[in-house]
Design an enzyme around this catalytic site. Structure first.
Site, short mmCIF file in Angstrom:
data_model
loop_
_atom_site.label_atom_id
_atom_site.label_comp_id
_atom_site.label_asym_id
_atom_site.label_seq_id
_atom_site.Cartn_x
_atom_site.Cartn_y
_atom_site.Cartn_z
N GLY A 125 0.82 -1.20 0.00
CA GLY A 125 0.00 0.00 0.00
C GLY A 125 0.86 1.25 0.00
O GLY A 125 2.04 1.22 0.34
N CYS A 126 0.25 2.37 -0.36
CA CYS A 126 1.00 3.62 -0.49
C CYS A 126 1.44 4.16 0.88
O CYS A 126 2.63 4.45 1.09
CB CYS A 126 0.20 4.65 -1.26
SG CYS A 126 -1.48 4.90 -0.67
N PHE A 127 0.49 4.29 1.83
CA PHE A 127 0.88 4.70 3.18
C PHE A 127 1.89 3.71 3.76
O PHE A 127 2.88 4.11 4.40
CB PHE A 127 -0.34 4.75 4.09
CG PHE A 127 -1.03 6.09 4.16
CD1 PHE A 127 -0.32 7.26 4.36
CD2 PHE A 127 -2.41 6.18 4.06
CE1 PHE A 127 -0.95 8.49 4.44
CE2 PHE A 127 -3.06 7.39 4.15
CZ PHE A 127 -2.34 8.55 4.34
#
Length: 333
Positions: free
Chosen positions: A142-144
């Protein structure tokens, strides 16, 4: 075993090509020296020119979206929403020799990392590069999760996370995807700032698994406050924890950890999002305030946080230069 591509190009297919991550995947692959885009699937846009949806690709490709899933490919990118990757694989037979790189969250956690006969490896190169090289299927992070992990991995690798980690991270509006919601409209998002999913964001689980992989004794909590920013792309994560390291010791630790990783860099100066937007880079900056180690980590959520990292993983699987097709300069103005 790494599959070395020398003369023949990798044939790539994309599922969900009309969204943000699909568009960024196309923008990278259309100029990748070792890739041929075999097809781009979008059930809602089948028959339409890709450049009519992704207008930034006008003049770059004459490909049209298709509704079927041809099997004469080497790698399949699943640029679909969360929960939709499993649905796609359940509804479509994909040849076992086709490598799958999934950008959803469906297979990221160890408990969910298998689908029928396919095992998925967590695709954070700065954590699992050797495993990725021999993988058949990748669960793209995921990006976070990517941004936060890159700020903490060097500490975990030395068993040095010994207190609660406080994290505040702000993401651009593209992190929410193309589907409209009240919080993604320009009139709401512009000149605004808000917090969501405080202390319970879904990316905490994958971050926790990665840190435990490096520091099995980890027992301290991660307190994560995500924010919606009034900009389109990028993530800035600001983190702090108690640490006995001096600033020089911390900087040396981080520089040593990332010395062989081409996209993650440790900056001695304060950093800002314009340094990474439109690139696959991650920048990390460290400060020491009393007994607190303060860490800033930044990425482009659509590239290092999604499509760029997926291509990085593809490069590793097929024995290409890790940076192939990803030498992108930030737009600083």
């Amino acid at each position: 075993m790494i599959e070395k591509i020398v003369n023949n190009k990798i044939k790539a297919g994309i599922i969900g090509g009309a969204g943000y991550t699909g568009g960024e995947m196309l923008r990278i692959l259309v100029n990748h020296p070792n890739v041929e885009i075999a097809f781009v699937n979008s059930t809602s846009n089948a028959g339409n020119l890709i450049s009519d949806v992704h207008t930034d690709l006008f003049g770059e490709t004459d490909l049209k979206f298709v509704s079927d899933v041809p099997q004469d490919i080497d790698v399949l990118f699943l640029c679909v929403g969360h929960g939709d990757a499993k649905k796609f694989l359940a509804a479509n037979s994909v040849n076992e020799n086709i490598k799958i790189i999934d950008l959803s969250q469906d297979f990221r956690l160890t408990a969910n990392g298998k689908f029928e006969s396919r095992d998925f490896i967590y695709g954070l190169p700065e954590l699992n590069r050797d495993k990725i090289k021999s993988a058949q299927n990748i669960a793209n992070p995921g990006c976070f999760a990517t941004c936060i992990q890159l700020g903490l991995l060097p500490l975990a690798a030395k068993g040095l996370i010994k207190s609660e980690v406080h994290i505040n991270a702000t993401t651009g509006s593209t992190g929410a995807g193309q589907s409209l919601a009240a919080t993604s409209h320009f009139s709401w998002r512009n000149n605004n700032l808000s917090i969501y999913k405080a202390f319970e964001h879904q990316h905490l689980n994958e971050i926790g698994e990665s840190l435990l992989q490096l520091q099995p004794s980890l027992s301290d909590s991660l307190s994560f406050i995500p924010q919606r920013g009034a900009f389109t792309r990028g993530i800035l994560a600001a983190m702090y924890l108690e640490s006995e390291l001096t600033l020089e010791e911390a900087q040396n630790l981080y520089q040593d950890y990332y010395s062989t990783h081409p996209f993650t860099h440790v900056s001695g100066k304060n950093i800002d999002l314009k340094q990474v937007v439109n690139t696959n880079k991650a920048l990390v900056h460290l400060e020491k305030h009393g007994n607190k180690l303060f860490i800033i980590s930044i990425i482009d959520n659509l590239l290092k946080g999604a499509s760029g990292q997926a291509v990085q993983n593809m490069n590793l699987i097929f024995g290409l230069e890790e940076t192939a097709g990803l030498k992108l300069k930030a737009a600083n103005f």
